[in-house]
Design a protein around this motif. Sequence first.
Motif, PDB file in Angstrom:
ATOM      1  N   CYS A 187     -63.170  -6.600  15.296  1.00 17.34           N
ATOM      2  CA  CYS A 187     -62.029  -6.778  16.187  1.00 17.34           C
ATOM      3  C   CYS A 187     -62.660  -7.374  17.364  1.00 17.34           C
ATOM      4  CB  CYS A 187     -61.159  -5.794  16.081  1.00 17.34           C
ATOM      5  SG  CYS A 187     -60.567  -5.314  14.581  1.00 17.34           S
TER       6      CYS A 187
ATOM      7  N   GLU B  68     -64.387 -10.980  18.175  1.00 16.55           N
ATOM      8  CA  GLU B  68     -64.633 -12.254  18.385  1.00 16.55           C
ATOM      9  C   GLU B  68     -63.785 -12.932  16.997  1.00 16.55           C
ATOM     10  OE1 GLU B  68     -68.885 -12.149  20.587  1.00 16.55           O
ATOM     11  OE2 GLU B  68     -68.620 -13.376  18.739  1.00 16.55           O
ATOM     12  N   TYR B  69     -62.961 -13.614  17.380  1.00 14.92           N
ATOM     13  CA  TYR B  69     -62.012 -14.431  16.223  1.00 14.92           C
ATOM     14  C   TYR B  69     -62.422 -15.816  16.313  1.00 14.92           C
ATOM     15  CZ  TYR B  69     -59.509 -10.169  16.815  1.00 14.92           C
ATOM     16  OH  TYR B  69     -59.073  -8.711  16.893  1.00 14.92           O
ATOM     17  N   ASP B  70     -62.703 -16.209  14.667  1.00 13.76           N
ATOM     18  CA  ASP B  70     -63.573 -17.364  14.683  1.00 13.76           C
ATOM     19  C   ASP B  70     -62.323 -18.403  13.955  1.00 13.76           C
ATOM     20  OD1 ASP B  70     -65.818 -15.287  13.630  1.00 13.76           O
ATOM     21  OD2 ASP B  70     -65.868 -16.516  15.364  1.00 13.76           O
TER      22      ASP B  70
ATOM     23  N   SER C  86     -64.805  -8.851   6.853  1.00 17.28           N
ATOM     24  CA  SER C  86     -64.264  -9.594   8.136  1.00 17.28           C
ATOM     25  C   SER C  86     -63.208  -8.602   8.392  1.00 17.28           C
ATOM     26  CB  SER C  86     -63.623 -10.874   7.869  1.00 17.28           C
ATOM     27  OG  SER C  86     -64.884 -11.717   7.569  1.00 17.28           O
TER      28      SER C  86
ATOM     29  N   CYS D 256     -55.268  -4.997  15.295  1.00 15.34           N
ATOM     30  CA  CYS D 256     -56.227  -5.744  14.401  1.00 15.34           C
ATOM     31  C   CYS D 256     -56.740  -4.566  13.532  1.00 15.34           C
ATOM     32  CB  CYS D 256     -57.363  -6.080  15.313  1.00 15.34           C
ATOM     33  SG  CYS D 256     -58.829  -6.754  14.416  1.00 15.34           S
TER      34      CYS D 256
ATOM     35  N   ASP E   2     -62.261 -12.281  12.364  1.00 15.71           N
ATOM     36  CA  ASP E   2     -63.172 -12.072  12.913  1.00 15.71           C
ATOM     37  C   ASP E   2     -64.507 -11.579  12.020  1.00 15.71           C
ATOM     38  OD1 ASP E   2     -65.320 -10.838  14.475  1.00 15.71           O
ATOM     39  OD2 ASP E   2     -64.300  -9.089  15.389  1.00 15.71           O
TER      40      ASP E   2
END
Length: 120
Positions: free
Chosen positions: A104, A106-108, A32, A50, A99
């Motif tokens: 870098c 899509e941040y969940d 991640s 990021c 992510d």
Amino acid sequence: QVRLVESGGGLVQPGGSLRLSCEASGFTLEYSAIGWFRQAPGKEREGVVCINSSDGITYYIDSVKGRFTIARDKAKNTVYLQMNSLKPEDTAVYLCAEDETGWCREYDSWGQGTQVTVSS
């Protein structure tokens, strides 16, 4: 299951330094990416930097280049943000986010944030 906890914020004078930590659980930095974001009063949240899961490639916004440095410790599953030459404009709540794609993009998952205040 995924959890991120920030720490290290505080009050510092202009020109001072702080080191923020983002401790991760429920996932591994092997796969991640982790980003640092900040949100100041009256402003939208902005990405600061990021670090992706491939060779530790990093991306910084222009306003912090040369002053902030991101680093990861995979053994501790922790990402750090070293903040030097701090300015009042850096005052914000700083958050880390995961992510799961590793790129870098899509941040969940997000931490709760830690307050950084730069003031003389």
